[in-house]
Design an enzyme around this catalytic site. Structure first.
Site, PDB file in Angstrom:
ATOM      1  N   HIS A 113       0.842  -1.204   0.000  1.00  0.00           N
ATOM      2  CA  HIS A 113       0.000   0.000   0.000  1.00  0.00           C
ATOM      3  C   HIS A 113       0.877   1.254   0.000  1.00  0.00           C
ATOM      4  O   HIS A 113       0.633   2.191  -0.752  1.00  0.00           O
ATOM      5  CB  HIS A 113      -0.875   0.066   1.266  1.00  0.00           C
ATOM      6  CG  HIS A 113      -1.903  -1.008   1.382  1.00  0.00           C
ATOM      7  ND1 HIS A 113      -2.090  -1.725   2.538  1.00  0.00           N
ATOM      8  CD2 HIS A 113      -2.813  -1.465   0.505  1.00  0.00           C
ATOM      9  CE1 HIS A 113      -3.074  -2.584   2.373  1.00  0.00           C
ATOM     10  NE2 HIS A 113      -3.538  -2.453   1.143  1.00  0.00           N
ATOM     11  N   ARG A 156      -1.592  -6.212  -8.469  1.00  0.00           N
ATOM     12  CA  ARG A 156      -0.541  -7.177  -8.141  1.00  0.00           C
ATOM     13  C   ARG A 156      -0.521  -8.284  -9.192  1.00  0.00           C
ATOM     14  O   ARG A 156      -0.460  -8.011 -10.372  1.00  0.00           O
ATOM     15  CB  ARG A 156      -0.782  -7.730  -6.725  1.00  0.00           C
ATOM     16  CG  ARG A 156      -0.617  -6.666  -5.650  1.00  0.00           C
ATOM     17  CD  ARG A 156      -1.096  -7.147  -4.302  1.00  0.00           C
ATOM     18  NE  ARG A 156      -2.516  -7.485  -4.365  1.00  0.00           N
ATOM     19  CZ  ARG A 156      -3.249  -7.842  -3.339  1.00  0.00           C
ATOM     20  NH1 ARG A 156      -2.707  -7.951  -2.159  1.00  0.00           N
ATOM     21  NH2 ARG A 156      -4.533  -8.102  -3.477  1.00  0.00           N
ATOM     22  N   SER A 185      -2.948  -7.687   3.102  1.00  0.00           N
ATOM     23  CA  SER A 185      -3.224  -7.451   4.526  1.00  0.00           C
ATOM     24  C   SER A 185      -3.632  -8.759   5.202  1.00  0.00           C
ATOM     25  O   SER A 185      -3.271  -9.008   6.357  1.00  0.00           O
ATOM     26  CB  SER A 185      -4.361  -6.440   4.689  1.00  0.00           C
ATOM     27  OG  SER A 185      -3.974  -5.186   4.215  1.00  0.00           O
TER      28      SER A 185
HETATM   29  O1  PNS Z   1      -8.373  -3.041   0.101  1.00  0.00           O
HETATM   30  P1  PNS Z   1      -9.575  -3.638  -0.555  1.00  0.00           P
HETATM   31  O2  PNS Z   1     -10.414  -4.399   0.446  1.00  0.00           O
HETATM   32  O3  PNS Z   1      -9.227  -4.457  -1.766  1.00  0.00           O
HETATM   33  O4  PNS Z   1     -10.423  -2.387  -1.072  1.00  0.00           O
HETATM   34  C1  PNS Z   1     -11.640  -2.582  -1.722  1.00  0.00           C
HETATM   35  C2  PNS Z   1     -12.433  -1.269  -1.841  1.00  0.00           C
HETATM   36  C3  PNS Z   1     -12.565  -0.597  -0.503  1.00  0.00           C
HETATM   37  C4  PNS Z   1     -11.713  -0.356  -2.800  1.00  0.00           C
HETATM   38  C5  PNS Z   1     -13.807  -1.676  -2.423  1.00  0.00           C
HETATM   39  O5  PNS Z   1     -14.331  -2.724  -1.665  1.00  0.00           O
HETATM   40  C6  PNS Z   1     -14.799  -0.518  -2.426  1.00  0.00           C
HETATM   41  O6  PNS Z   1     -14.638   0.417  -3.152  1.00  0.00           O
HETATM   42  N1  PNS Z   1     -15.843  -0.628  -1.566  1.00  0.00           N
HETATM   43  C7  PNS Z   1     -16.843   0.389  -1.421  1.00  0.00           C
HETATM   44  C8  PNS Z   1     -18.206  -0.124  -1.869  1.00  0.00           C
HETATM   45  C9  PNS Z   1     -18.347  -0.030  -3.367  1.00  0.00           C
HETATM   46  O7  PNS Z   1     -18.201   1.024  -3.962  1.00  0.00           O
HETATM   47  N2  PNS Z   1     -18.651  -1.175  -3.992  1.00  0.00           N
HETATM   48  C10 PNS Z   1     -18.775  -1.276  -5.409  1.00  0.00           C
HETATM   49  C11 PNS Z   1     -17.424  -1.440  -6.052  1.00  0.00           C
HETATM   50  S1  PNS Z   1     -17.615  -1.990  -7.656  1.00  0.00           S
END
Ligand code: PNS
Length: 161
Positions: free
Chosen positions: A18, A91, A129
């Site tokens: 990150h 990644r 993580s």
């Molecule tokens: O670190 P992560 O868990 O891979 O991050 C994922 C994240 C937070 C970017 C994604 O889950 C997100 O944007 N969640 C918010 C809800 C949302 O917008 N969902 C639709 C995405 S297509």
């Protein structure tokens, strides 16, 4: 116009992968908002305050980086914040399908929103993580996986679980 981007994620907890993406984004754009997801449907290991504090500590030297939190849809949050680009790390190939799906869905929800992918550093290719949490919980050495300045805090938190 100053270019602001959002680096979204769960950051449970922040990893060196990150930090690499945030650092590189901070060199490319005027302002980087690192947006930590508040997800009431999931129980994270680290609370939202802890995750934000670890990120603040890890990015202390980066003056154009701000740590924020958001709830709900990322596409809506970006619209509210008048931000038109998301920066994410990509990644291994295994990330691609999921990230591509999210990028396309976010653009459908907010057509002004672009997703920019930075290729992960080779050291972070398989770093996540969840892996850090598992290794830390089992007493393994996570020194190569998390920023040095927050290593001890992450270790003691994971040991307490
Ligand atoms: O670190 P992560 O868990 O891979 O991050 C994922 C994240 C937070 C970017 C994604 O889950 C997100 O944007 N969640 C918010 C809800 C949302 O917008 N969902 C639709 C995405 S297509």
């Amino acid at each position: 116009m100053k270019k602001t981007v959002i680096c979204p994620g769960s950051f449970d907890p922040v990893t060196l992968g990150h930090l690499d993406i945030i650092t590189r984004a901070s060199r490319m754009f005027d302002k980087v908002k690192v947006a930590v997801l508040i997800n009431s449907a999931k129980t994270p290991c680290f609370s939202i305050e802890e995750r934000m504090e670890l990120l603040r500590e890890a990015t202390r030297g980066l003056e154009n980086v701000e740590i924020v939190s958001f709830e709900g849809l990322l596409a809506n949050y970006c619209r509210e914040q008048k931000v038109h680009a998301i920066v994410k790390g990509l990644r291994a190939v295994s990330d691609f399908e999921y990230e591509f799906q999210m990028a396309i869905t976010n653009k459908k929800l907010n057509p002004e929103l672009e997703t920019i992918f930075l290729t992960a550093d080779s050291d972070s290719m398989y770093l996540s993580s969840s892996m850090v949490r598992e290794i830390g919980r089992m007493g393994g050495d996570i020194r190569n996986f998390v920023p040095a300045c927050v290593h001890d805090r992450i270790v003691s938190r994971l040991k307490s679980l």
